[in-house]
Write a protein that holds these residues in place. Structure first.
Motif, PDB file in Angstrom:
ATOM      1  N   PHE A 191       5.992  15.143  11.738  1.00 53.53           N
ATOM      2  CA  PHE A 191       6.932  15.518  10.681  1.00 53.53           C
ATOM      3  C   PHE A 191       6.196  15.563   9.350  1.00 53.53           C
ATOM      4  CE2 PHE A 191       7.192  11.006   9.679  1.00 53.53           C
ATOM      5  CZ  PHE A 191       7.494  10.990   8.327  1.00 53.53           C
ATOM      6  N   THR A 192       6.790  16.247   8.390  1.00 53.90           N
ATOM      7  CA  THR A 192       6.179  16.381   7.064  1.00 53.90           C
ATOM      8  C   THR A 192       7.262  16.602   6.026  1.00 53.90           C
ATOM      9  OG1 THR A 192       4.595  17.649   5.729  1.00 53.90           O
ATOM     10  CG2 THR A 192       5.852  18.873   7.355  1.00 53.90           C
ATOM     11  N   TYR A 193       6.975  16.180   4.794  1.00 51.87           N
ATOM     12  CA  TYR A 193       7.862  16.473   3.669  1.00 51.87           C
ATOM     13  C   TYR A 193       7.455  17.774   2.984  1.00 51.87           C
ATOM     14  CZ  TYR A 193       8.858  11.478   4.213  1.00 51.87           C
ATOM     15  OH  TYR A 193       9.194  10.249   4.717  1.00 51.87           O
ATOM     16  N   SER A 194       6.337  18.319   3.394  1.00 53.74           N
ATOM     17  CA  SER A 194       5.822  19.537   2.780  1.00 53.74           C
ATOM     18  C   SER A 194       6.547  20.771   3.309  1.00 53.74           C
ATOM     19  CB  SER A 194       4.313  19.655   3.052  1.00 53.74           C
ATOM     20  OG  SER A 194       3.804  20.874   2.574  1.00 53.74           O
ATOM     21  N   ASP A 214       0.850  -1.213   0.000  1.00 55.49           N
ATOM     22  CA  ASP A 214       0.000   0.000   0.000  1.00 55.49           C
ATOM     23  C   ASP A 214       0.874   1.249   0.000  1.00 55.49           C
ATOM     24  OD1 ASP A 214      -1.954   1.871   0.205  1.00 55.49           O
ATOM     25  OD2 ASP A 214      -2.993   0.954   1.891  1.00 55.49           O
ATOM     26  N   PRO A 215       1.399   1.666  -1.160  1.00 51.29           N
ATOM     27  CA  PRO A 215       2.294   2.826  -1.203  1.00 51.29           C
ATOM     28  C   PRO A 215       1.638   4.123  -0.788  1.00 51.29           C
ATOM     29  CG  PRO A 215       1.673   2.122  -3.417  1.00 51.29           C
ATOM     30  CD  PRO A 215       1.199   1.056  -2.482  1.00 51.29           C
ATOM     31  N   LEU A 216       0.346   4.271  -1.039  1.00 58.68           N
ATOM     32  CA  LEU A 216      -0.330   5.514  -0.688  1.00 58.68           C
ATOM     33  C   LEU A 216      -0.477   5.655   0.818  1.00 58.68           C
ATOM     34  CD1 LEU A 216      -3.112   5.708  -3.401  1.00 58.68           C
ATOM     35  CD2 LEU A 216      -0.865   6.773  -3.387  1.00 58.68           C
ATOM     36  N   ARG A 217      -0.635   4.542   1.518  1.00 59.65           N
ATOM     37  CA  ARG A 217      -0.738   4.618   2.968  1.00 59.65           C
ATOM     38  C   ARG A 217       0.623   4.869   3.596  1.00 59.65           C
ATOM     39  NH1 ARG A 217       0.296   1.225   6.928  1.00 59.65           N
ATOM     40  NH2 ARG A 217       0.672  -0.477   5.473  1.00 59.65           N
ATOM     41  N   ILE A 218       1.659   4.216   3.067  1.00 59.75           N
ATOM     42  CA  ILE A 218       3.003   4.424   3.605  1.00 59.75           C
ATOM     43  C   ILE A 218       3.468   5.844   3.340  1.00 59.75           C
ATOM     44  CG2 ILE A 218       5.409   3.673   3.488  1.00 59.75           C
ATOM     45  CD1 ILE A 218       3.527   1.670   4.810  1.00 59.75           C
ATOM     46  N   ALA A 219       3.214   6.358   2.121  1.00 63.04           N
ATOM     47  CA  ALA A 219       3.477   7.762   1.752  1.00 63.04           C
ATOM     48  C   ALA A 219       4.913   8.185   2.050  1.00 63.04           C
ATOM     49  CB  ALA A 219       2.490   8.687   2.469  1.00 63.04           C
ATOM     50  N   ALA A 220       5.874   7.306   1.793  1.00 67.86           N
ATOM     51  CA  ALA A 220       7.288   7.637   1.963  1.00 67.86           C
ATOM     52  C   ALA A 220       8.079   6.752   1.010  1.00 67.86           C
ATOM     53  CB  ALA A 220       7.739   7.415   3.406  1.00 67.86           C
ATOM     54  N   VAL A 221       9.323   7.158   0.719  1.00 70.63           N
ATOM     55  CA  VAL A 221      10.139   6.364  -0.195  1.00 70.63           C
ATOM     56  C   VAL A 221      11.222   5.590   0.536  1.00 70.63           C
ATOM     57  CG1 VAL A 221       9.714   7.924  -2.117  1.00 70.63           C
ATOM     58  CG2 VAL A 221      11.660   8.360  -0.622  1.00 70.63           C
ATOM     59  N   LEU A 260      15.528  11.296   3.540  1.00 69.62           N
ATOM     60  CA  LEU A 260      15.122  11.123   2.144  1.00 69.62           C
ATOM     61  C   LEU A 260      13.616  10.893   2.094  1.00 69.62           C
ATOM     62  CD1 LEU A 260      16.027  10.785  -0.832  1.00 69.62           C
ATOM     63  CD2 LEU A 260      16.142   8.327  -0.395  1.00 69.62           C
ATOM     64  N   PRO A 261      12.833  11.896   1.583  1.00 77.82           N
ATOM     65  CA  PRO A 261      13.263  13.252   1.209  1.00 77.82           C
ATOM     66  C   PRO A 261      13.432  14.132   2.451  1.00 77.82           C
ATOM     67  CG  PRO A 261      10.907  13.007   0.891  1.00 77.82           C
ATOM     68  CD  PRO A 261      11.397  11.659   1.303  1.00 77.82           C
ATOM     69  N   PRO A 262      13.978  15.359   2.286  1.00 77.97           N
ATOM     70  CA  PRO A 262      14.133  16.269   3.435  1.00 77.97           C
ATOM     71  C   PRO A 262      12.797  16.486   4.138  1.00 77.97           C
ATOM     72  CG  PRO A 262      15.321  17.097   1.530  1.00 77.97           C
ATOM     73  CD  PRO A 262      14.522  15.926   1.041  1.00 77.97           C
ATOM     74  N   ASN A 281      17.889   8.416  11.013  1.00 74.22           N
ATOM     75  CA  ASN A 281      18.268   8.710  12.393  1.00 74.22           C
ATOM     76  C   ASN A 281      18.211  10.209  12.666  1.00 74.22           C
ATOM     77  OD1 ASN A 281      18.740   6.006  12.969  1.00 74.22           O
ATOM     78  ND2 ASN A 281      20.885   6.109  12.343  1.00 74.22           N
ATOM     79  N   SER A 282      18.547  10.995  11.638  1.00 74.58           N
ATOM     80  CA  SER A 282      18.525  12.449  11.796  1.00 74.58           C
ATOM     81  C   SER A 282      17.115  12.952  12.094  1.00 74.58           C
ATOM     82  CB  SER A 282      19.066  13.121  10.526  1.00 74.58           C
ATOM     83  OG  SER A 282      18.927  14.524  10.592  1.00 74.58           O
ATOM     84  N   LEU A 283      16.121  12.444  11.362  1.00 73.88           N
ATOM     85  CA  LEU A 283      14.739  12.852  11.594  1.00 73.88           C
ATOM     86  C   LEU A 283      14.263  12.339  12.948  1.00 73.88           C
ATOM     87  CD1 LEU A 283      12.101  14.117  10.707  1.00 73.88           C
ATOM     88  CD2 LEU A 283      11.572  12.028   9.431  1.00 73.88           C
ATOM     89  N   ALA A 284      14.653  11.113  13.308  1.00 69.16           N
ATOM     90  CA  ALA A 284      14.245  10.550  14.594  1.00 69.16           C
ATOM     91  C   ALA A 284      14.795  11.387  15.757  1.00 69.16           C
ATOM     92  CB  ALA A 284      14.731   9.108  14.707  1.00 69.16           C
ATOM     93  N   GLU A 285      16.035  11.831  15.644  1.00 73.94           N
ATOM     94  CA  GLU A 285      16.624  12.670  16.692  1.00 73.94           C
ATOM     95  C   GLU A 285      15.920  14.012  16.775  1.00 73.94           C
ATOM     96  OE1 GLU A 285      20.766  12.930  15.863  1.00 73.94           O
ATOM     97  OE2 GLU A 285      21.148  10.792  16.243  1.00 73.94           O
ATOM     98  N   LEU A 286      15.547  14.571  15.611  1.00 72.80           N
ATOM     99  CA  LEU A 286      14.889  15.877  15.605  1.00 72.80           C
ATOM    100  C   LEU A 286      13.500  15.807  16.216  1.00 72.80           C
ATOM    101  CD1 LEU A 286      14.668  18.843  14.737  1.00 72.80           C
ATOM    102  CD2 LEU A 286      13.965  18.048  12.467  1.00 72.80           C
ATOM    103  N   ILE A 287      12.707  14.816  15.836  1.00 73.52           N
ATOM    104  CA  ILE A 287      11.320  14.767  16.289  1.00 73.52           C
ATOM    105  C   ILE A 287      11.217  14.417  17.772  1.00 73.52           C
ATOM    106  CG2 ILE A 287      10.773  12.336  15.839  1.00 73.52           C
ATOM    107  CD1 ILE A 287       8.167  13.333  14.510  1.00 73.52           C
ATOM    108  N   THR A 288      12.279  13.822  18.339  1.00 75.90           N
ATOM    109  CA  THR A 288      12.275  13.480  19.769  1.00 75.90           C
ATOM    110  C   THR A 288      13.141  14.419  20.595  1.00 75.90           C
ATOM    111  OG1 THR A 288      14.136  11.932  19.483  1.00 75.90           O
ATOM    112  CG2 THR A 288      11.907  11.037  19.217  1.00 75.90           C
ATOM    113  N   SER A 289      13.640  15.491  19.980  1.00 74.76           N
ATOM    114  CA  SER A 289      14.632  16.356  20.641  1.00 74.76           C
ATOM    115  C   SER A 289      14.107  17.036  21.899  1.00 74.76           C
ATOM    116  CB  SER A 289      15.147  17.413  19.654  1.00 74.76           C
ATOM    117  OG  SER A 289      14.069  18.212  19.186  1.00 74.76           O
ATOM    118  N   GLU A 290      12.809  17.257  22.014  1.00 79.05           N
ATOM    119  CA  GLU A 290      12.246  17.948  23.175  1.00 79.05           C
ATOM    120  C   GLU A 290      11.628  16.983  24.191  1.00 79.05           C
ATOM    121  OE1 GLU A 290      11.075  22.123  20.847  1.00 79.05           O
ATOM    122  OE2 GLU A 290       9.489  20.849  21.645  1.00 79.05           O
ATOM    123  N   ILE A 291      11.803  15.697  23.962  1.00 77.78           N
ATOM    124  CA  ILE A 291      11.205  14.680  24.836  1.00 77.78           C
ATOM    125  C   ILE A 291      12.260  14.128  25.787  1.00 77.78           C
ATOM    126  CG2 ILE A 291      10.079  12.416  24.864  1.00 77.78           C
ATOM    127  CD1 ILE A 291       8.836  13.102  22.182  1.00 77.78           C
TER     128      ILE A 291
END
Length: 414
Positions: A363-366, A232-239, A393-395, A244-254
């Motif tokens: 998080f968002t790619y938009s 289901d590519p539309l549900r996953i909506a990612a490539v 990937l993507p930013p 790790n960089s995004l994971a560190e950013l989204i949890t940085s205040e926790i």
């Protein structure tokens, strides 16, 4: 002798009407197989009869119009009549009622990816819009998925015709169509072999119940992620899995004080690992994931966490084992591709379970906040961008969503 090549000037004579009309009729009366017709259009573009982007756009428009007519024909039947018809057809080809119901459930869960993927399969692409209509697939997502699938199919064969004609001074269109057909059969056969090997390997793994140690490396996320994406590519909506960089950013205040923490769309556990590194204990994590394979993977990797295998939009209808309000929530859901009603249901359920000063991280790619301003206003929330990462990937960017401070009126001040 080149009968197909003689048709190219004829189609060019009637221009837009011929391009749209031919691809439209091919959907209803396959008098000329699509791969032959599309290769012919590509060759005509290479010879200067058509402008290539316009030819692709017009051919796709004709294909989509044909799909819509077939979809409308399916929708015109009553829901009970259409279901009974499909069930009878299934029994005629040896499919039991129980299996038919399982297939129907799978279709309901993956109807948009079905609409997309079916456009890439010969013969199936002609009848799949009718099946979507019979089963009352949501129109706009169906239209988007069908347009993308038809565009990819058309681009493949129009591109083949264009490339072949551009690389040869004297190309026989009929011969090229035959070669294309042979290539198509070879590719289909290879895909069937790959699929069968995959099925055999899955059966072998089920017979061997030895569990491997949970993988904690990001490279271990690729295979389950890719399988889910194919489903289901539309549900996953990612490539690719979150970095790790995004994971560190989204949890940085926790911190450990944020426990318990709710994670929506936990996937392969990229954010979960980052939360644990921030000090949140496993038994302080509530992981919500709708994909069964991902849920099982999370259960092996994080046995101490509470895992809810369900759609996040239904969170408001269940009880969570929370000893106290959650301090934070982290989301990997593709909110931008969800209907507003689902987004509202998810946010209401989360903020009902959050501490008054708790935050929801998305998080968002938009380039903009993934939650529309009217929804934020309706729920009394505010969004602040806390950062972005170019390494992912993507930013991606991360937003903190919190409750707005209540307004103090003049009468209250007095």
């Amino acid at each position: 002798m080149d009968p197909i090549g003689t048709l190219i000037p004829w189609i060019a004579t009637y221009g837009v009407v011929a391009l749209v009309g031919a691809t439209f009729l091919e959907r209803l009366i396959p008098f000329l197989p699509s791969y032959v017709l599309l290769v012919m259009i590509g060759m005509g573009a290479a010879e200067g009869y058509f402008y290539l982007p316009a030819a692709l756009a017009l051919a796709t428009a004709g294909s989509v119009l044909g799909c819509l007519l077939v979809y409308a024909a399916g929708t015109a039947m009553g829901e009970n009549r259409s279901r009974n018809l499909l069930e009878r057809l299934a029994r005629l080809v040896g499919v039991s009622s129980a299996r038919f119901l399982r297939w129907l459930e799978r279709f309901r869960a993956n109807e948009h990816s079905f609409a997309l993927g079916a456009q890439m399969i010969p013969t199936i692409r002609l009848i799949s819009p009718g099946i979507s209509g019979l089963l009352r697939t949501n129109f706009w997502p169906f239209l988007g998925a069908t347009t993308l699938g038809a565009g990819l199919w058309n681009a493949t064969f129009i591109g083949a015709g264009y490339a072949a004609a551009s690389g040869a001074d004297d190309m026989n269109a009929s011969l090229l169509a035959i070669k294309t057909l042979v290539a198509l059969v070879v590719v289909e056969g290879a895909l069937v072999i790959v699929w069968r090997v995959g099925v055999i390997r899955r059966v072998a793994r089920k017979k061997n119940n030895k569990e491997k140690a949970p993988e904690n490396r990001q490279s271990g996320d690729l295979l389950p992620f890719f399988r889910a994406w194919l489903t289901d590519p539309l549900r996953i909506a990612a490539v690719s899995p979150s970095s790790n960089s995004l994971a560190e950013l989204i949890t940085s205040e926790i911190t450990i004080d944020s426990s318990p923490v709710i994670e929506l769309g936990a996937g392969t556990g990229a954010f979960t690992r980052a939360l644990i590194k921030r000090g949140v204990p496993e038994d302080g994590l509530i992981l919500v994931e709708s994909d069964i394979e991902f849920s099982r993977l999370l259960g092996r990797r994080f046995p101490g966490a509470q895992i809810l295998s369900m759609d996040a939009a239904r969170l408001g209808h269940i009880e969570m084992n929370l000893l106290c309000p959650a301090g934070a929530a982290v989301s990997g859901l593709p909110l931008l591709s969800m209907p507003p009603k689902e987004v509202i249901a998810i946010l209401e359920a989360i903020f009902d379970r959050l501490h008054p000063h708790g935050a929801f991280y998305q998080f968002t790619y938009s380039l903009r906040c993934p939650i529309a301003r009217p929804i934020l206003d309706r729920l009394g929330l505010k969004a602040v961008r806390i950062g972005g990462t170019l390494v992912n990937l993507p930013p991606a960017s991360v937003y903190r969503i919190t409750r707005r401070a209540p307004r103090v009126t003049r009468s209250a001040k007095r």
